[in-house]
Motif scaffolding. Structure first.
Motif, PDB file in Angstrom:
ATOM      1  N   GLU A 171     101.279 128.444  51.450  1.00 35.02           N
ATOM      2  CA  GLU A 171     101.038 129.507  50.245  1.00 35.02           C
ATOM      3  C   GLU A 171      99.913 130.089  50.976  1.00 35.02           C
ATOM      4  O   GLU A 171      99.751 131.415  50.740  1.00 35.02           O
ATOM      5  CB  GLU A 171     100.802 128.923  49.102  1.00 35.02           C
ATOM      6  CG  GLU A 171     102.396 128.324  48.567  1.00 35.02           C
ATOM      7  CD  GLU A 171     103.346 129.457  48.107  1.00 35.02           C
ATOM      8  OE1 GLU A 171     102.949 130.614  48.335  1.00 35.02           O
ATOM      9  OE2 GLU A 171     104.587 128.965  47.666  1.00 35.02           O
ATOM     10  N   TRP A 172      98.753 129.470  51.152  1.00 26.82           N
ATOM     11  CA  TRP A 172      97.393 130.005  51.375  1.00 26.82           C
ATOM     12  C   TRP A 172      97.583 130.958  52.621  1.00 26.82           C
ATOM     13  O   TRP A 172      97.175 131.954  52.784  1.00 26.82           O
ATOM     14  CB  TRP A 172      96.393 128.949  51.559  1.00 26.82           C
ATOM     15  CG  TRP A 172      94.941 129.536  51.991  1.00 26.82           C
ATOM     16  CD1 TRP A 172      94.565 129.021  53.197  1.00 26.82           C
ATOM     17  CD2 TRP A 172      94.019 130.365  51.413  1.00 26.82           C
ATOM     18  NE1 TRP A 172      93.149 130.091  53.392  1.00 26.82           N
ATOM     19  CE2 TRP A 172      93.082 130.593  52.271  1.00 26.82           C
ATOM     20  CE3 TRP A 172      94.109 130.896  49.986  1.00 26.82           C
ATOM     21  CZ2 TRP A 172      92.059 131.486  51.902  1.00 26.82           C
ATOM     22  CZ3 TRP A 172      93.306 131.620  49.834  1.00 26.82           C
ATOM     23  CH2 TRP A 172      92.034 131.922  50.696  1.00 26.82           C
ATOM     24  N   THR A 173      98.294 130.168  53.591  1.00 24.26           N
ATOM     25  CA  THR A 173      98.238 131.057  55.043  1.00 24.26           C
ATOM     26  C   THR A 173      99.263 132.565  54.631  1.00 24.26           C
ATOM     27  O   THR A 173      98.748 133.580  55.068  1.00 24.26           O
ATOM     28  CB  THR A 173      99.122 130.526  55.787  1.00 24.26           C
ATOM     29  OG1 THR A 173      98.276 129.152  56.054  1.00 24.26           O
ATOM     30  CG2 THR A 173      99.233 131.039  57.272  1.00 24.26           C
ATOM     31  N   ALA A 174     100.215 132.298  53.647  1.00 17.94           N
ATOM     32  CA  ALA A 174     101.069 133.611  53.632  1.00 17.94           C
ATOM     33  C   ALA A 174     100.262 134.523  52.658  1.00 17.94           C
ATOM     34  O   ALA A 174     100.585 135.693  52.938  1.00 17.94           O
ATOM     35  CB  ALA A 174     102.229 133.135  52.699  1.00 17.94           C
ATOM     36  N   ILE A 175      99.244 133.999  51.775  1.00 14.80           N
ATOM     37  CA  ILE A 175      98.655 134.999  50.929  1.00 14.80           C
ATOM     38  C   ILE A 175      97.690 135.852  51.827  1.00 14.80           C
ATOM     39  O   ILE A 175      97.356 136.991  51.826  1.00 14.80           O
ATOM     40  CB  ILE A 175      97.769 134.150  50.013  1.00 14.80           C
ATOM     41  CG1 ILE A 175      98.954 133.668  48.876  1.00 14.80           C
ATOM     42  CG2 ILE A 175      96.573 135.061  49.384  1.00 14.80           C
ATOM     43  CD1 ILE A 175      98.323 132.660  47.921  1.00 14.80           C
ATOM     44  N   VAL A 176      96.984 135.086  52.887  1.00 11.89           N
ATOM     45  CA  VAL A 176      95.919 135.727  53.591  1.00 11.89           C
ATOM     46  C   VAL A 176      96.431 136.626  54.628  1.00 11.89           C
ATOM     47  O   VAL A 176      95.881 137.958  54.840  1.00 11.89           O
ATOM     48  CB  VAL A 176      94.960 134.745  54.325  1.00 11.89           C
ATOM     49  CG1 VAL A 176      94.006 133.805  53.257  1.00 11.89           C
ATOM     50  CG2 VAL A 176      95.488 133.931  55.263  1.00 11.89           C
ATOM     51  N   HIS A 177      97.913 136.450  55.112  1.00  8.71           N
ATOM     52  CA  HIS A 177      98.497 137.319  55.962  1.00  8.71           C
ATOM     53  C   HIS A 177      98.992 138.511  55.044  1.00  8.71           C
ATOM     54  O   HIS A 177      99.176 139.425  55.711  1.00  8.71           O
ATOM     55  CB  HIS A 177      99.508 136.531  56.820  1.00  8.71           C
ATOM     56  CG  HIS A 177      99.043 135.702  57.935  1.00  8.71           C
ATOM     57  ND1 HIS A 177      98.619 136.256  58.821  1.00  8.71           N
ATOM     58  CD2 HIS A 177      98.858 134.432  57.885  1.00  8.71           C
ATOM     59  CE1 HIS A 177      98.093 135.396  59.947  1.00  8.71           C
ATOM     60  NE2 HIS A 177      98.192 134.203  59.191  1.00  8.71           N
ATOM     61  N   ALA A 178      99.158 138.388  53.724  1.00 11.60           N
ATOM     62  CA  ALA A 178      99.773 139.367  53.026  1.00 11.60           C
ATOM     63  C   ALA A 178      98.580 140.268  52.428  1.00 11.60           C
ATOM     64  O   ALA A 178      99.079 141.522  52.268  1.00 11.60           O
ATOM     65  CB  ALA A 178     100.410 138.957  51.947  1.00 11.60           C
ATOM     66  N   ALA A 179      97.484 139.922  52.831  1.00 14.42           N
ATOM     67  CA  ALA A 179      96.320 140.728  52.197  1.00 14.42           C
ATOM     68  C   ALA A 179      96.021 141.900  53.119  1.00 14.42           C
ATOM     69  O   ALA A 179      95.909 141.514  54.308  1.00 14.42           O
ATOM     70  CB  ALA A 179      95.032 139.891  51.911  1.00 14.42           C
ATOM     71  N   ARG A 180      95.838 143.051  52.687  1.00 18.54           N
ATOM     72  CA  ARG A 180      95.773 144.232  53.437  1.00 18.54           C
ATOM     73  C   ARG A 180      94.516 144.923  52.909  1.00 18.54           C
ATOM     74  O   ARG A 180      94.629 145.994  52.145  1.00 18.54           O
ATOM     75  CB  ARG A 180      96.884 145.231  53.414  1.00 18.54           C
ATOM     76  CG  ARG A 180      98.177 144.530  54.258  1.00 18.54           C
ATOM     77  CD  ARG A 180      97.952 144.365  55.674  1.00 18.54           C
ATOM     78  NE  ARG A 180      99.202 143.947  56.423  1.00 18.54           N
ATOM     79  CZ  ARG A 180      99.426 142.508  56.365  1.00 18.54           C
ATOM     80  NH1 ARG A 180      98.102 141.728  56.188  1.00 18.54           N
ATOM     81  NH2 ARG A 180     100.480 142.102  57.154  1.00 18.54           N
ATOM     82  N   PRO A 181      93.327 144.482  53.443  1.00 18.44           N
ATOM     83  CA  PRO A 181      92.001 145.218  52.907  1.00 18.44           C
ATOM     84  C   PRO A 181      91.962 146.559  53.283  1.00 18.44           C
ATOM     85  O   PRO A 181      92.153 146.871  54.526  1.00 18.44           O
ATOM     86  CB  PRO A 181      90.997 144.328  53.681  1.00 18.44           C
ATOM     87  CG  PRO A 181      91.659 143.699  54.883  1.00 18.44           C
ATOM     88  CD  PRO A 181      92.976 143.239  54.418  1.00 18.44           C
ATOM     89  N   ALA A 182      91.448 147.617  52.371  1.00 15.08           N
ATOM     90  CA  ALA A 182      91.353 148.871  52.677  1.00 15.08           C
ATOM     91  C   ALA A 182      89.889 149.222  53.395  1.00 15.08           C
ATOM     92  O   ALA A 182      89.097 149.666  52.730  1.00 15.08           O
ATOM     93  CB  ALA A 182      91.549 149.743  51.494  1.00 15.08           C
TER      94      ALA A 182
END
Length: 241
Positions: A171-182
């Motif tokens: 779940e943590w891996t999925a979250i950090v890959h889903a994050a798209r910092p502007a």
């Protein structure tokens, strides 16, 4: 969690274990970064010539970056991290976990309000260029720092133990890959440098291990030197590490 830049993503886990230190370290590193930079900005602003447009721009631009990092951090927590944690909690901890997330939401609303106040103070200093406007900016940085201190301390006390105990690594891996910092590529390298400054050796190793090969190469060949030069221009002194 911030909208953690790609350069700060942890290595992919090998097993379906709780995220433990990967998730907790990411949270603590970003909290530490924001607290330090807000207090540094307040100190630097206090000594800045109020009518020096270039100096005002440098300080307010850095405040804008720190603010965007914090807003992105909150957005990913609100939209991805805490919902994933609530799904992962065992039945006996679910009610308490939901209450802690609700308390976090209330505290973060206060932080976001102070972020708006800081943005307003920055614009007023840029326009007015007066000592009162400069001092208002410095006080807004200190006020926000105090609110962030309280909010992150509560989060680290109440939510991070649950995160480290129960959130599956997948779940943590999925979250950090889903994050798209502007953030631009240069800004992501700046945030990496800020994160590495006060990180413990083990945290630094995990951050560097989580970089892509190309990003590691860019950091070692040019990013580190550019970051050091940028910090010297901003603070008048090199970074602590």
């Amino acid at each position: 969690m911030t909208a953690v830049p790609t350069s700060l993503r942890p290595p992919a886990p090998a097993a379906e274990a709780p995220a433990t230190t990967r998730a907790g370290d990411s949270q603590r590193v970003l909290h530490r970064l924001v607290r330090r930079e807000l207090r540094t900005l307040a100190e630097l602003a206090t000594w800045a010539p109020p009518g020096d447009a270039a100096r005002t721009a440098a300080l307010t631009r850095h405040a804008d970056l720190v603010g965007r990092v914090l807003l992105g951090h909150h957005a990913v927590e609100r939209e991805l991290l805490w919902p994933a944690l609530e799904r992962a909690l065992p039945a006996g901890a679910a009610r308490s976990g939901r209450a802690r997330v609700a308390a976090w939401t209330t505290r973060c609303a206060a932080v976001d309000n102070r972020l708006r106040d800081l943005s307003t103070a920055a614009r007023q200093w840029a326009v007015a260029g007066t000592p009162p406007a400069r001092d208002a900016f410095a006080l807004a940085c200190l006020d926000l720092a105090a609110v962030v201190d309280a909010q992150t301390a509560a989060e680290e006390r109440e939510l991070l133990p649950l995160l480290e105990a129960h959130l599956p690594a997948r779940e943590w891996t999925a979250i950090v890959h889903a994050a798209r910092p502007a953030l631009s590529a240069r800004e992501r390298l700046t945030v990496l440098g800020l994160a590495l400054e006060d990180a413990a050796p083990a945290e630094q190793a995990r951050l560097m291990a989580g970089l892509g090969r190309g990003t590691r190469l860019v950091w070692r060949l040019a990013g580190r030197a550019r970051y050091r030069a940028a910090v010297v221009r901003l603070r008048g002194a090199p970074p602590s590490h």
